[in-house]
Design a protein around this motif. Structure first.
Motif, PDB file in Angstrom:
ATOM      1  N   VAL A  17     -20.419  22.973 -18.957  1.00 21.79           N
ATOM      2  CA  VAL A  17     -21.791  23.460 -19.109  1.00 21.79           C
ATOM      3  C   VAL A  17     -22.746  22.733 -18.147  1.00 21.79           C
ATOM      4  CG1 VAL A  17     -23.684  23.824 -20.719  1.00 21.79           C
ATOM      5  CG2 VAL A  17     -21.314  24.011 -21.501  1.00 21.79           C
ATOM      6  N   GLY A  18     -22.549  21.425 -17.997  1.00 18.86           N
ATOM      7  CA  GLY A  18     -23.425  20.655 -17.111  1.00 18.86           C
ATOM      8  C   GLY A  18     -24.702  20.264 -17.823  1.00 18.86           C
ATOM      9  N   CYS A  19     -25.397  19.289 -17.255  1.00 18.97           N
ATOM     10  CA  CYS A  19     -26.593  18.758 -17.933  1.00 18.97           C
ATOM     11  C   CYS A  19     -27.715  19.785 -17.976  1.00 18.97           C
ATOM     12  CB  CYS A  19     -27.082  17.507 -17.214  1.00 18.97           C
ATOM     13  SG  CYS A  19     -25.820  16.214 -17.169  1.00 18.97           S
ATOM     14  N   ALA A  20     -27.939  20.486 -16.871  1.00 19.69           N
ATOM     15  CA  ALA A  20     -29.008  21.475 -16.859  1.00 19.69           C
ATOM     16  C   ALA A  20     -28.692  22.583 -17.854  1.00 19.69           C
ATOM     17  CB  ALA A  20     -29.186  22.045 -15.459  1.00 19.69           C
ATOM     18  N   GLY A  21     -27.451  22.992 -17.868  1.00 16.66           N
ATOM     19  CA  GLY A  21     -27.030  24.052 -18.782  1.00 16.66           C
ATOM     20  C   GLY A  21     -27.143  23.638 -20.241  1.00 16.66           C
ATOM     21  N   SER A  22     -27.123  22.336 -20.493  1.00 17.35           N
ATOM     22  CA  SER A  22     -27.202  21.834 -21.861  1.00 17.35           C
ATOM     23  C   SER A  22     -28.630  21.543 -22.297  1.00 17.35           C
ATOM     24  CB  SER A  22     -26.397  20.532 -22.010  1.00 17.35           C
ATOM     25  OG  SER A  22     -25.077  20.715 -21.581  1.00 17.35           O
ATOM     26  N   PHE A  23     -29.445  21.071 -21.342  1.00 19.42           N
ATOM     27  CA  PHE A  23     -30.751  20.545 -21.738  1.00 19.42           C
ATOM     28  C   PHE A  23     -31.950  21.296 -21.169  1.00 19.42           C
ATOM     29  CE2 PHE A  23     -28.033  16.603 -21.838  1.00 19.42           C
ATOM     30  CZ  PHE A  23     -27.981  16.524 -23.222  1.00 19.42           C
ATOM     31  N   ASP A  24     -31.793  21.859 -19.995  1.00 20.37           N
ATOM     32  CA  ASP A  24     -32.929  22.516 -19.344  1.00 20.37           C
ATOM     33  C   ASP A  24     -33.187  23.863 -20.040  1.00 20.37           C
ATOM     34  OD1 ASP A  24     -34.670  22.733 -16.685  1.00 20.37           O
ATOM     35  OD2 ASP A  24     -33.691  24.677 -16.997  1.00 20.37           O
ATOM     36  N   ASP A  25     -34.398  24.036 -20.566  1.00 18.94           N
ATOM     37  CA  ASP A  25     -34.667  25.218 -21.373  1.00 18.94           C
ATOM     38  C   ASP A  25     -34.342  26.505 -20.632  1.00 18.94           C
ATOM     39  OD1 ASP A  25     -35.315  24.105 -23.749  1.00 18.94           O
ATOM     40  OD2 ASP A  25     -37.451  23.863 -23.260  1.00 18.94           O
ATOM     41  N   ARG A  26     -34.723  26.533 -19.380  1.00 22.01           N
ATOM     42  CA  ARG A  26     -34.493  27.745 -18.608  1.00 22.01           C
ATOM     43  C   ARG A  26     -32.995  27.971 -18.401  1.00 22.01           C
ATOM     44  NH1 ARG A  26     -33.507  31.588 -17.078  1.00 22.01           N
ATOM     45  NH2 ARG A  26     -34.232  32.923 -15.398  1.00 22.01           N
ATOM     46  N   TYR A  27     -32.272  26.882 -18.082  1.00 26.06           N
ATOM     47  CA  TYR A  27     -30.849  27.075 -17.776  1.00 26.06           C
ATOM     48  C   TYR A  27     -29.999  27.231 -19.029  1.00 26.06           C
ATOM     49  CZ  TYR A  27     -27.696  27.707 -13.917  1.00 26.06           C
ATOM     50  OH  TYR A  27     -26.871  28.288 -12.991  1.00 26.06           O
TER      51      TYR A  27
END
Lengths: 255, 444
Positions: A17-27
């Motif tokens: 998933v990756g960090c952006a995919g886990s935490f970034d609202d947009r991603y």
């Protein structure tokens, strides 16, 4: 992943998933879209959830090799523990790091980017598109991410995915091997840019807007952020949207 | 017939050979100030890369106009240098156009080809001078090109123009003399291009023509030898180094950063993982990353000497395009200039690398390397496969690991990664929260 392993299942692929995919609202929306596609198609997959850690890419590019390797070795231990064979990720940075840099540290997997995976699903007829839906006939431009394109020579898979949507794919002046960076690579995502006359994402957004496209398609969380910010900066968010490929496919599938 | 010209020729040839030998040794030693690195794998692929990229100029053709003009000069250089062989034999033996009788009509054809190429070089060089000095193409006028680099580029073009004029003058007067039946001069059937300037000389006496012909001959050969020496002081080294430089190209995916095995050993020890290398005593403690040229690989330094300052890298660099100080071309020029400085110091019995200066700090600033997005546009753009990114990233490693001098925001990112395993400050336990929505939708 832990649940599946506990029940003796071994999924076909690991979705990183990756960090952006886990935490970034947009991603997170991209992660959700991609997972919905996987569920709909019935792909057997797992995610590491809280056992996943940053691949270490930004630390390595910022020069901190120690931190990178600590992250990498921990991730490799987890993945090797689950006997992961195939990894798919929606982040070109994770893709590049796991594919090219983990082997030297004992983690060798078959790694693909979600654009390649989506292309496969479309080619195999597992994803049947409804003819573009809201995108039908619209002008869409694709922004090459450096870590997918130049770094790993993946240029056509994302374009094939877009074309499958029955849209008009328009290219920016600088595309494919000559694609212009969004400005976030090499750990730039995590600091302010150096002094200059312009921000890189503005330069790139201007080029994207010049194509007259109604949507900018990307395949990278950093590019998504940078291009979205660029469009906002140009006050065009009302008529130009920035989407990840998976979102476009999911929209078309009505999920 | 005096033997003096022959003696003089031997002397000049010997002196030029000696200077060239010294210069090549100097450059070779400078390149090997860089660290050892073995890049001999996949030799088939390496030969192929060299043939396509260096010999075949493949990457030049991403920009057609300069590529075409450059190709003319390149072909002319390769072909006209065949004639240098004849020049040398003539010079040593006192003969004149020694190949003419052996080749017969083919010789005249060859001379016409050479003359055509000479004209092509003239036209191309003039076009290049215009691009640099009148049109002021942006990549030729960046700050790092001020002074010597701009002069160097113009000098080369002017020298080439003069050398080509010397060939044409020589052939024009040579043929006039042959037409007049002057001894030793061989009439070749119709030299198309040099005959155009023959009227300039038509009214001169035989003696004057011989003087001009001899002067042009000497000027041309001495000019070529001088040019060969000049090249070793100039960005023009690419005419030779492009070949080894492309052979030693990085064949791995461009996105891959080289692993630091010395760090792997330490990480494995910290985590208690046995590794093959950890049993060995730690190697000599070097620096992490690169501060000076001896921390770089020899391939990096060869890259620097192969750079011809065309600036295609800089013109595609997103940081440079948006006004940041970073210029990949400047990085390469700095590495070369620093290697030159260290080399000269060593040769003069000076302190060499210990001169209190270093590549990072005295030549390249942190502001430059910090601006890089590692997008590989410079690597992709380089017509001879130079890799400025590798050097930038090695310097970042030095700054991060030896100086702890990374920008504060990067330090914060490091801290987040250490504590929450993500570059952003989120609780690692929240990593799976995105799934809640998917699950709830599925329940519906």
């Amino acid at each position: 992943m832990a649940e599946m392993a506990a029940s003796g299942e071994s999924p076909e692929i690991l979705f990183w998933v990756g960090c952006a995919g886990s935490f970034d609202d947009r991603y997170k929306a991209v992660t959700q879209a991609f997972v919905k596609i996987l569920n709909k198609v019935g792909v057997s997959f797992a995610v590491l959830g809280p056992e996943e850690a940053c691949t270490g890419d930004p630390a390595r590019r910022a020069g901190n090799e120690f931190l990178f390797q600590m992250q990498a070795v921990a991730n490799i231990q987890v993945m090797n523990g689950y006997e992961v064979k195939k990894v798919v990720t929606a982040c070109p940075h994770c893709f590049n790091t796991i594919k090219n840099e983990y082997p030297a540290l004992g983690g060798t997997y078959d790694v693909i980017h979600h654009s390649q995976f989506l292309q496969e699903l479309i080619n195999k007829g597992k994803v049947v598109l409804q003819g573009g839906g809201e995108f039908k006939g619209k002008k869409i431009t694709f922004h090459d991410s450096c870590y997918l394109g130049r770094a790993n020579d993946v240029y056509e898979a994302p374009r094939d995915v877009i074309k499958a949507l029955d849209v008009e794919l328009v290219e920016m002046k600088r595309c494919r091997t000559k694609g212009l960076c969004c400005g976030a690579g090499g750990a730039q995502m995590f600091k302010e840019p150096e002094n200059g006359k312009k921000d890189i994402n503005i330069e790139r957004t201007e080029e994207a807007l010049a194509t007259g496209a109604s949507a900018i398609a990307v395949g990278c969380p950093f590019c998504l952020t940078m291009m979205t910010d660029g469009v906002k900066n140009k006050e065009r968010e009302h008529d130009v949207k920035v989407y990840d490929l998976a979102e476009m496919i999911a929209k078309d599938m009505g999920i | 017939m005096s033997i003096l010209p022959q003696l003089l020729f031997v002397l000049i040839l010997g002196a030029a050979g000696y200077i060239l030998y010294k210069r090549v040794s100097f450059l070779r030693r400078n390149i090997f100030l860089g660290k050892k690195e073995t890049r001999n794998d996949q030799s088939d692929k390496r030969w192929k890369t060299m043939l396509l990229v260096a010999f075949g100029q493949q990457k030049m053709f991403k920009r057609f106009v300069p590529a075409f003009l450059h190709l003319l000069i390149y072909v002319a250089f390769a072909v006209i240098n065949l004639e240098v062989l004849e020049f040398i034999i003539d010079g040593l033996t006192g003969s004149h156009r020694i190949f003419a009788p052996f080749l017969g009509a083919a010789y005249g054809v060859a001379m016409n080809v050479f003359e055509f190429l000479a004209i092509a070089v003239l036209v191309s060089c003039v076009a290049f001078l215009i691009r640099r000095n009148v049109m002021k193409v942006e990549r030729f006028t960046k700050p790092e090109m001020k002074g010597w680099p701009a002069m160097d580029a113009n000098l080369i073009l002017v020298i080439e123009i003069i050398l080509m004029f010397a060939i044409l003058t020589m052939n024009a007067t040579d043929q006039l003399l042959a037409e007049r039946g002057v001894e030793k001069y061989t009439l070749l059937n119709g030299l198309v291009f040099s005959s155009l300037i023959q009227p300039l000389f038509a009214n001169m006496s035989d003696a004057a023509l011989i003087a001009i012909e001899r002067f042009a001959w000497w000027f041309h050969i001495v000019g070529i030898l001088g040019f060969a020496i000049y090249v070793t002081y100039s960005k023009h080294l690419h005419i030779f180094l492009a070949f080894p430089n492309t052979w030693y190209s990085n064949l791995k995916p461009k996105g891959e950063m080289q692993n630091m095995d010395e760090v792997t050993n330490e990480v494995n020890m910290m985590l208690g993982i046995a590794s093959e290398a950890s049993a060995e005593p730690p190697a000599e403690i070097g620096r992490f990353g690169a501060k000076d040229i001896n921390d770089l690989s020899w391939v990096n330094v060869m890259n620097a000497y192969s750079c011809t300052e065309c600036g295609r890298c800089t013109s595609e660099c997103p940081a440079n395009l948006t006004g940041k100080k970073l210029s990949p071309r400047k990085i390469m020029m700095d590495v070369r200039d620093r290697a030159d400085e260290v080399g000269k110091s060593i040769d003069a019995g000076g302190p060499g690398l210990e001169d209190g200066k270093s590549l990072l700090g005295d030549y390249i600033t942190k502001e430059e390397i910090n601006a890089c997005t590692s997008c590989n546009a410079c690597v992709e753009a380089c017509p001879v496969n130079i890799d400025p990114l590798s050097i930038i990233l090695q310097m970042r490693r030095y700054v991060a690991m030896e100086e702890s001098g990374t920008p504060a925001q990067w330090n914060a990112m490091f801290q987040n990664m250490e504590t929450s395993f993500s570059p952003w400050k989120f609780a690692p336990t929240d990593r799976f929260n995105w799934a809640d929505q998917v699950k709830s939708e599925e329940v519906k």
